[in-house]
Design a protein around this motif. Structure first.
Motif, PDB file in Angstrom:
ATOM      1  N   LYS A  23       0.815  -1.213   0.000  1.00 22.81           N
ATOM      2  CA  LYS A  23       0.000   0.000   0.000  1.00 22.81           C
ATOM      3  C   LYS A  23       0.850   1.265   0.000  1.00 22.81           C
ATOM      4  O   LYS A  23       0.431   2.307  -0.494  1.00 22.81           O
ATOM      5  CB  LYS A  23      -0.942   0.001   1.202  1.00 22.81           C
ATOM      6  N   ASN A  24       2.051   1.169   0.584  1.00 29.10           N
ATOM      7  CA  ASN A  24       2.930   2.342   0.588  1.00 29.10           C
ATOM      8  C   ASN A  24       3.378   2.698  -0.825  1.00 29.10           C
ATOM      9  O   ASN A  24       3.555   3.866  -1.169  1.00 29.10           O
ATOM     10  CB  ASN A  24       4.146   2.103   1.487  1.00 29.10           C
ATOM     11  N   ILE A  25       3.535   1.670  -1.667  1.00 32.47           N
ATOM     12  CA  ILE A  25       3.891   1.915  -3.067  1.00 32.47           C
ATOM     13  C   ILE A  25       2.713   2.550  -3.796  1.00 32.47           C
ATOM     14  O   ILE A  25       2.880   3.475  -4.594  1.00 32.47           O
ATOM     15  CB  ILE A  25       4.314   0.608  -3.766  1.00 32.47           C
ATOM     16  N   TRP A  26       1.506   2.067  -3.503  1.00 30.40           N
ATOM     17  CA  TRP A  26       0.316   2.642  -4.137  1.00 30.40           C
ATOM     18  C   TRP A  26       0.200   4.126  -3.791  1.00 30.40           C
ATOM     19  O   TRP A  26      -0.114   4.954  -4.651  1.00 30.40           O
ATOM     20  CB  TRP A  26      -0.943   1.921  -3.672  1.00 30.40           C
ATOM     21  N   ALA A  27       0.440   4.444  -2.519  1.00 29.56           N
ATOM     22  CA  ALA A  27       0.341   5.836  -2.076  1.00 29.56           C
ATOM     23  C   ALA A  27       1.381   6.702  -2.782  1.00 29.56           C
ATOM     24  O   ALA A  27       1.103   7.840  -3.169  1.00 29.56           O
ATOM     25  CB  ALA A  27       0.526   5.913  -0.562  1.00 29.56           C
ATOM     26  N   TRP A  28       2.575   6.141  -2.969  1.00 33.39           N
ATOM     27  CA  TRP A  28       3.652   6.870  -3.642  1.00 33.39           C
ATOM     28  C   TRP A  28       3.286   7.138  -5.103  1.00 33.39           C
ATOM     29  O   TRP A  28       3.443   8.253  -5.606  1.00 33.39           O
ATOM     30  CB  TRP A  28       4.936   6.049  -3.548  1.00 33.39           C
ATOM     31  N   ILE A  29       2.761   6.130  -5.784  1.00 33.51           N
ATOM     32  CA  ILE A  29       2.362   6.282  -7.184  1.00 33.51           C
ATOM     33  C   ILE A  29       1.228   7.300  -7.306  1.00 33.51           C
ATOM     34  O   ILE A  29       1.201   8.128  -8.216  1.00 33.51           O
ATOM     35  CB  ILE A  29       1.924   4.928  -7.774  1.00 33.51           C
ATOM     36  N   GLY A  30       0.302   7.245  -6.354  1.00 34.02           N
ATOM     37  CA  GLY A  30      -0.866   8.119  -6.398  1.00 34.02           C
ATOM     38  C   GLY A  30      -0.562   9.591  -6.238  1.00 34.02           C
ATOM     39  O   GLY A  30      -1.411  10.435  -6.508  1.00 34.02           O
ATOM     40  N   LYS A  31       0.661   9.921  -5.816  1.00 30.45           N
ATOM     41  CA  LYS A  31       1.042  11.323  -5.637  1.00 30.45           C
ATOM     42  C   LYS A  31       1.623  11.943  -6.908  1.00 30.45           C
ATOM     43  O   LYS A  31       1.953  13.129  -6.922  1.00 30.45           O
ATOM     44  CB  LYS A  31       2.057  11.439  -4.498  1.00 30.45           C
ATOM     45  N   ALA A  32       1.753  11.153  -7.956  1.00 29.92           N
ATOM     46  CA  ALA A  32       2.333  11.660  -9.201  1.00 29.92           C
ATOM     47  C   ALA A  32       1.450  12.746  -9.807  1.00 29.92           C
ATOM     48  O   ALA A  32       0.226  12.652  -9.791  1.00 29.92           O
ATOM     49  CB  ALA A  32       2.512  10.524 -10.200  1.00 29.92           C
ATOM     50  N   LYS A  33       2.076  13.784 -10.334  1.00 31.88           N
ATOM     51  CA  LYS A  33       1.336  14.858 -10.984  1.00 31.88           C
ATOM     52  C   LYS A  33       0.891  14.457 -12.390  1.00 31.88           C
ATOM     53  O   LYS A  33      -0.131  14.913 -12.890  1.00 31.88           O
ATOM     54  CB  LYS A  33       2.198  16.125 -11.056  1.00 31.88           C
ATOM     55  N   LYS A  34       1.696  13.596 -13.031  1.00 24.49           N
ATOM     56  CA  LYS A  34       1.348  13.079 -14.347  1.00 24.49           C
ATOM     57  C   LYS A  34       1.533  11.564 -14.312  1.00 24.49           C
ATOM     58  O   LYS A  34       2.533  11.070 -13.800  1.00 24.49           O
ATOM     59  CB  LYS A  34       2.238  13.691 -15.429  1.00 24.49           C
ATOM     60  N   MET A  35       0.564  10.842 -14.870  1.00 28.00           N
ATOM     61  CA  MET A  35       0.618   9.390 -14.782  1.00 28.00           C
ATOM     62  C   MET A  35       0.165   8.751 -16.086  1.00 28.00           C
ATOM     63  O   MET A  35      -0.832   9.164 -16.681  1.00 28.00           O
ATOM     64  CB  MET A  35      -0.279   8.906 -13.634  1.00 28.00           C
ATOM     65  N   GLY A  36       0.921   7.745 -16.525  1.00 23.78           N
ATOM     66  CA  GLY A  36       0.541   6.969 -17.691  1.00 23.78           C
ATOM     67  C   GLY A  36       0.525   5.495 -17.337  1.00 23.78           C
ATOM     68  O   GLY A  36       1.513   4.972 -16.820  1.00 23.78           O
ATOM     69  N   LEU A  37      -0.591   4.829 -17.574  1.00 27.40           N
ATOM     70  CA  LEU A  37      -0.730   3.406 -17.274  1.00 27.40           C
ATOM     71  C   LEU A  37      -1.186   2.676 -18.529  1.00 27.40           C
ATOM     72  O   LEU A  37      -2.180   3.058 -19.141  1.00 27.40           O
ATOM     73  CB  LEU A  37      -1.744   3.181 -16.148  1.00 27.40           C
ATOM     74  N   SER A  38      -0.451   1.629 -18.890  1.00 21.67           N
ATOM     75  CA  SER A  38      -0.790   0.889 -20.104  1.00 21.67           C
ATOM     76  C   SER A  38      -0.901  -0.608 -19.826  1.00 21.67           C
ATOM     77  O   SER A  38      -0.140  -1.159 -19.022  1.00 21.67           O
ATOM     78  CB  SER A  38       0.268   1.115 -21.193  1.00 21.67           C
ATOM     79  N   ASP A  39      -1.849  -1.226 -20.493  1.00 21.54           N
ATOM     80  CA  ASP A  39      -2.056  -2.672 -20.455  1.00 21.54           C
ATOM     81  C   ASP A  39      -2.281  -3.165 -19.022  1.00 21.54           C
ATOM     82  O   ASP A  39      -3.092  -2.601 -18.314  1.00 21.54           O
ATOM     83  CB  ASP A  39      -0.901  -3.371 -21.167  1.00 21.54           C
ATOM     84  N   TYR A  40      -1.564  -4.172 -18.552  1.00 20.12           N
ATOM     85  CA  TYR A  40      -1.830  -4.704 -17.215  1.00 20.12           C
ATOM     86  C   TYR A  40      -1.553  -3.689 -16.109  1.00 20.12           C
ATOM     87  O   TYR A  40      -2.053  -3.831 -14.990  1.00 20.12           O
ATOM     88  CB  TYR A  40      -1.005  -5.972 -16.964  1.00 20.12           C
ATOM     89  N   ALA A  41      -0.778  -2.677 -16.403  1.00 22.28           N
ATOM     90  CA  ALA A  41      -0.496  -1.645 -15.397  1.00 22.28           C
ATOM     91  C   ALA A  41      -1.757  -0.895 -14.985  1.00 22.28           C
ATOM     92  O   ALA A  41      -1.795  -0.273 -13.916  1.00 22.28           O
ATOM     93  CB  ALA A  41       0.550  -0.666 -15.917  1.00 22.28           C
ATOM     94  N   LEU A  42      -2.815  -0.962 -15.796  1.00 24.60           N
ATOM     95  CA  LEU A  42      -4.072  -0.323 -15.414  1.00 24.60           C
ATOM     96  C   LEU A  42      -4.638  -0.922 -14.134  1.00 24.60           C
ATOM     97  O   LEU A  42      -5.436  -0.286 -13.445  1.00 24.60           O
ATOM     98  CB  LEU A  42      -5.113  -0.456 -16.536  1.00 24.60           C
ATOM     99  N   GLY A  43      -4.223  -2.141 -13.820  1.00 22.99           N
ATOM    100  CA  GLY A  43      -4.706  -2.795 -12.610  1.00 22.99           C
ATOM    101  C   GLY A  43      -4.335  -2.065 -11.339  1.00 22.99           C
ATOM    102  O   GLY A  43      -4.936  -2.288 -10.277  1.00 22.99           O
ATOM    103  N   ILE A  44      -3.359  -1.176 -11.431  1.00 22.84           N
ATOM    104  CA  ILE A  44      -2.942  -0.392 -10.267  1.00 22.84           C
ATOM    105  C   ILE A  44      -3.953   0.705  -9.946  1.00 22.84           C
ATOM    106  O   ILE A  44      -4.134   1.079  -8.789  1.00 22.84           O
ATOM    107  CB  ILE A  44      -1.548   0.229 -10.515  1.00 22.84           C
ATOM    108  N   LEU A  45      -4.628   1.204 -10.954  1.00 19.31           N
ATOM    109  CA  LEU A  45      -5.488   2.379 -10.785  1.00 19.31           C
ATOM    110  C   LEU A  45      -6.502   2.247  -9.644  1.00 19.31           C
ATOM    111  O   LEU A  45      -6.616   3.156  -8.818  1.00 19.31           O
ATOM    112  CB  LEU A  45      -6.201   2.690 -12.103  1.00 19.31           C
ATOM    113  N   PRO A  46      -7.246   1.136  -9.532  1.00 14.26           N
ATOM    114  CA  PRO A  46      -8.209   1.033  -8.421  1.00 14.26           C
ATOM    115  C   PRO A  46      -7.541   0.968  -7.053  1.00 14.26           C
ATOM    116  O   PRO A  46      -8.176   1.277  -6.039  1.00 14.26           O
ATOM    117  CB  PRO A  46      -8.946  -0.285  -8.715  1.00 14.26           C
ATOM    118  N   LYS A  47      -6.274   0.576  -7.022  1.00 12.92           N
ATOM    119  CA  LYS A  47      -5.563   0.439  -5.752  1.00 12.92           C
ATOM    120  C   LYS A  47      -5.141   1.793  -5.178  1.00 12.92           C
ATOM    121  O   LYS A  47      -4.904   1.918  -3.976  1.00 12.92           O
ATOM    122  CB  LYS A  47      -4.304  -0.416  -5.940  1.00 12.92           C
ATOM    123  N   LEU A  48      -5.038   2.786  -6.021  1.00 14.53           N
ATOM    124  CA  LEU A  48      -4.461   4.060  -5.604  1.00 14.53           C
ATOM    125  C   LEU A  48      -5.348   4.836  -4.641  1.00 14.53           C
ATOM    126  O   LEU A  48      -4.860   5.619  -3.839  1.00 14.53           O
ATOM    127  CB  LEU A  48      -4.155   4.920  -6.838  1.00 14.53           C
TER     128      LEU A  48
END
Length: 223
Positions: A23-48
């Motif tokens: 969850k600490n990684i999710w929180a870190w990713i969620g603080k990005a000002k610009k974000m690009g997620l492609s293919d399976y990486a989209l699975g992170i979006l609901p976790k943020l």
């Protein structure tokens, strides 16, 4: 953090990040000002679990295969909060995730862009009720190719004044379903400029909008 881009076509490459103990990684990713997620990486979006007051400069989502978004499509509509996003772009199968996204009620988005090159990219769209996808307020709305099919599904804020609506259809197949709609049955609201490209010019009469002139006068549009 200014920007993060994650893309992978192999689920094992991102499996560890998706584990609940990260969850600490999710929180870190969620603080990005610009974000690009492609293919399976989209699975992170609901976790943020992005807070509704969080501000993001841009979010770009893309999925080339339907299996990349399978889990997201099983989620409830409006269940993935995006907070305040200035620019949101969805490409390919990621267009089908739009109903799952939750937009801020009063924030004015700079641009919302959807691009679907192939009909399979919008395979889930016919299942959605018209006027059911809340997209709130935005200055610019761009729909490219088969993404035009989603236009009747939108529910736009009644107080929104759009700077420009861009509809790009370089094939008659892109507008087939829209042509079946009644004239002036697709509510757009107030807009300063409507830019239909190529075949999209044929659906202008299906739109119900009020054109705002340069001197801020209102005219009936769609004729």
């Amino acid at each position: 953090m200014e920007k993060i881009v994650l893309a992978t076509s192999q689920i094992e490459n991102i499996a560890e990040i998706l584990e609940p103990e990260n969850k600490n990684i999710w929180a870190w990713i969620g603080k990005a000002k610009k974000m690009g997620l492609s293919d399976y990486a989209l699975g992170i979006l609901p976790k943020l679990r992005i807070h509704e007051e969080n501000e993001m400069e841009g979010l770009w989502l893309s999925a080339e295969e339907p299996e990349y978004i399978a889990e997201i499509l099983e989620m409830e509509n409006n269940s993935i909060s995006l907070g305040k996003v200035k620019i949101l772009e969805l490409c390919s199968h990621a267009v089908e995730t739009l109903p799952k996204l939750k937009f801020h009620g009063e924030y004015v988005m700079e641009r919302l862009g959807l691009e679907a090159l192939f009909s399979e990219h919008t395979a889930e769209i016919p299942k959605i009720e018209n006027n059911s996808i809340w997209i709130g307020k935005m200055k610019r709305l761009e729909l490219h190719f088969y993404a035009i099919e989603i236009l009747p599904k939108f529910r736009i804020h009644r107080e929104n004044v759009m700077e420009e609506l861009v509809l790009n259809a370089d094939s008659p197949e892109h507008i087939t379903k829209i042509l079946e709609a009644k004239d002036k049955s697709i509510w757009i609201g107030r807009v300063r400029k409507v830019s239909p490209i190529e075949h999209a010019k044929r659906i202008k009469g299906k739109l119900d909008f009020t054109l705002i002139t340069p001197d801020d006068q209102e005219e009936n549009g769609g004729d």
